[in-house]
Design a protein around this motif. Structure first.
Motif, mmCIF file in Angstrom:
data_model
loop_
_atom_site.group_PDB
_atom_site.id
_atom_site.type_symbol
_atom_site.label_atom_id
_atom_site.label_comp_id
_atom_site.label_asym_id
_atom_site.label_seq_id
_atom_site.Cartn_x
_atom_site.Cartn_y
_atom_site.Cartn_z
ATOM 1 N N ALA A 147 0.818 -1.218 0.000
ATOM 2 C CA ALA A 147 0.000 0.000 0.000
ATOM 3 C C ALA A 147 0.850 1.265 0.000
ATOM 4 N N ASN A 148 1.935 1.276 0.763
ATOM 5 C CA ASN A 148 2.757 2.476 0.863
ATOM 6 C C ASN A 148 3.604 2.723 -0.383
ATOM 7 N N LYS A 149 3.645 1.742 -1.287
ATOM 8 C CA LYS A 149 4.422 1.891 -2.514
ATOM 9 C C LYS A 149 3.569 2.386 -3.672
ATOM 10 N N MET A 150 2.267 2.516 -3.445
ATOM 11 C CA MET A 150 1.337 2.846 -4.521
ATOM 12 C C MET A 150 0.688 4.204 -4.280
ATOM 13 N N PRO A 151 0.894 5.143 -5.183
ATOM 14 C CA PRO A 151 0.192 6.421 -5.044
ATOM 15 C C PRO A 151 -1.292 6.342 -5.379
#
Length: 239
Positions: A147-151
């Motif tokens: 999740a934190n890697k996807m804008p």
């Protein structure tokens, strides 16, 4: 099986190189059956729901093909002869069980980690556009540390319209900061490729996903077909 990139008959070329490849500045994924193998969790939830109603369980491989089409499709595949009210009751039970087992057995498809690492290394933004509800999609992506890697994480309830409507696709494009024409969208269902075409994105069929024998995927609108995520990686390296 050898990894293959299968361009459609409509893919344009200049000097022997696919112009589409050079256009790709961002990548978006469908979730179930494309980015993540969620069928084990979904079928587990289905079988728990079937047990609640005294019905026989299903084998994962017999019903995997329906996993990309949502909870009701799984119920229909398992118990096609029930009436709509009975199917709706089982579907509700499935969703309740899925809330508890979501992410328990789900994992990235083979080769997907390498593809995502390449995207990150080349600073190519990526994200998800799924018809899965946010209450299931976001916890799953957090559990997989994605999740934190996807804008962009666009769920079925992020916009008033869902795929194949272009609205969620265009929202994702704005969030990753890439024009629709510069995005490759990967999916394993007809609605995914229709959504890509409707939003002017390049469409790639994820042949490793939940595509049934009767789906006739070759008839879906698409620019590419990929046997594995590694084949997508090879295409991007050509650019």
């Amino acid at each position: 099986m050898t990894d293959q990139i299968l361009p459609s008959a409509n893919t344009k070329t200049i000097d022997g190189k696919r112009t589409a490849t050079m256009q790709i500045k961002g990548v978006l994924f469908d979730l179930d059956g494309t980015l993540v193998d969620t069928a084990p969790d979904l079928v587990l939830a289905l079988n728990l729901a079937l047990k609640d109603f005294g019905l026989p369980s299903q084998h994962l491989e017999d019903i995997r093909f329906a996993a990309s089409h949502g909870s009701l499709a799984l119920v229909n595949a398992a118990q096609p002869h029930l009436n709509d009210e009975e199917k709706a009751a089982i579907q509700q039970a499935l969703l309740e069980h899925y809330h508890n087992v979501n992410g328990q057995e789900a994992k990235l498809f083979d080769g997907m980690s390498a593809l995502l690492e390449h995207l990150s290394g080349q600073q190519i933004p990526f994200g998800v556009v799924t018809n899965k509800a946010a209450r299931f999609a976001r916890p799953l992506l957090h559990r997989l540390a994605l999740a934190n890697k996807m804008p962009a994480i666009i769920s079925g309830d992020s916009t008033t319209q869902s795929k194949p409507h272009p609205a969620p696709m265009r929202l994702a494009a704005s969030q990753i900061g890439v024009s629709c024409q510069g995005i490759l969208y990967l999916g394993d269902a007809k609605r995914d490729l229709e959504a890509a075409r409707n939003s002017d994105m390049l469409g790639g069929i994820a042949h490793w996903g939940y595509i049934g024998n009767n789906d006739e995927a070759h008839l879906w609108p698409h620019d590419f077909g990929f046997d594995t995520p590694v084949a997508v990686l090879e295409l991007l390296r050509q650019g």
